[in-house]
Design an enzyme around this catalytic site. Structure first.
Site, PDB file in Angstrom:
ATOM      1  N   CYS A 128     -44.207  72.157  75.562  1.00  0.00           N
ATOM      2  CA  CYS A 128     -45.419  72.323  74.744  1.00  0.00           C
ATOM      3  C   CYS A 128     -46.639  71.727  75.454  1.00  0.00           C
ATOM      4  CB  CYS A 128     -45.242  71.622  73.398  1.00  0.00           C
ATOM      5  SG  CYS A 128     -43.762  72.132  72.530  1.00  0.00           S
ATOM      6  N   GLY A 263     -28.021  82.286  73.665  1.00  0.00           N
ATOM      7  CA  GLY A 263     -29.275  82.626  73.016  1.00  0.00           C
ATOM      8  C   GLY A 263     -29.521  84.109  72.872  1.00  0.00           C
TER       9      GLY A 263
END
Length: 302
Positions: A128, A263
């Protein structure tokens, strides 16, 4: 055969977990099979406040993978603790919460709340932007990785796992920084940064221009980075990045992984994690391997 794995002093019944952002909060997949079969579930990334995510289009198909720029759409950490965690607790599997923050204070605040709520492990996404440092991602600097890790460790009563960004020059250096700052484990790789352009409109396909590349296309890169990171640290490793078969899982474990995250494969086949568990067991039978943990780090380098 013993498929169980001890990871940060927590016993997983098998080494297969779902990767954050691909399994939601488990409700949809629970309609297909008993999600208690999984070693663990890493829930969709959480932020301090609810997020709507990026404007569409935010997903694009690519050869052997996909690009996504979803933008961390989620209900926020408080809503997760109130509405989703009690539901997930009904299942016999390890629960991992993934958190994303724009400041060190946000990371610490979410860690405190989730730790108090009794989540099993917290995965800290350091990909982030650090809004207090010009927007550079926390995960691209050893110092900022160490700062985040140290802050969350101060308030955590559960194991802390740092999810590393692959968009760096030296993954081993970043892994060491996390370990030295007190991380209990590391996970990698996060998505690689990619782009797709529509040659007719001459515009990027994604509204955000760029997005995270995942799927089988990144698997060799993930194996390489897992091998480098695992060799650099003594803490356990959760590996992900294009895993679609039991043989892929075995390869990741040979490279140094203790746990395997599945995933993008879940989008193609909801049963993918369960099939991978079965395929890994078959690999172990064929190669007379009694314990899954005996595979980890056993690659024989030339």
């Amino acid at each position: 055969m013993d498929l169980s794995v001890n990871f940060t002093n927590i016993k997983f019944k098998n080494p297969i977990v779902t990767a954050s952002g691909t399994f939601g909060f488990g409700r949809e997949y629970a309609e297909y099979y008993d999600i208690s079969k999984l070693g663990g579930i890493c829930v969709k990334g959480l932020t301090a406040a609810p997020r709507l995510g990026n404007k569409p289009p935010r997903v694009a198909e690519t050869p052997m993978g996909m690009l996504n720029s979803v933008g961390l759409q989620n209900p926020g950490v408080d809503a997760f603790i109130r509405d989703e965690l009690p539901y997930l607790r009904k299942y016999d599997t390890v629960l991992i919460a993934n958190i994303s923050g724009n400041t060190i204070e946000e990371y610490a605040e979410m860690t405190q709340k989730l730790s108090d709520a009794g989540i099993d492990i917290i995965e800290v996404n350091v990909s982030c932007p650090n809004v207090k440092a010009g927007g550079m991602a926390f995960g691209t600097s050893p110092d900022s990785v160490a700062a985040v890790t140290g802050a969350v460790k101060q308030v955590a009563a559960v194991p802390i796992m740092i999810k590393l960004s692959p968009n760096v020059t030296d993954i081993a250096q970043i892994a060491k920084a996390a370990e030295n700052a007190g991380a209990d484990a590391i996970s990698l790789i996060n998505t690689l940064l990619g782009m797709k352009i529509d040659i007719t409109t001459r515009k990027p396909v994604l509204n955000n221009n760029v997005g995270g590349l995942s799927g089988p296309a990144i698997f060799p890169v993930a194996v390489r980075m897992v091998w480098q990171a695992a060799a650099a640290v003594k803490i356990p490793v959760l590996a992900m990045g294009g895993v679609t078969t039991g043989n892929d899982a075995a390869e990741m474990m040979l490279a140094g992984a203790d746990l395997i995250g599945v995933g993008t494969a879940c989008f193609d086949d909801p049963y993918a994690p369960v099939k991978i568990i079965e395929q890994l067991a078959q690999y172990m039978r064929q190669n007379k391997i009694e314990r899954a943990c005996d595979i980890t780090g056993k690659v024989e380098i030339n």
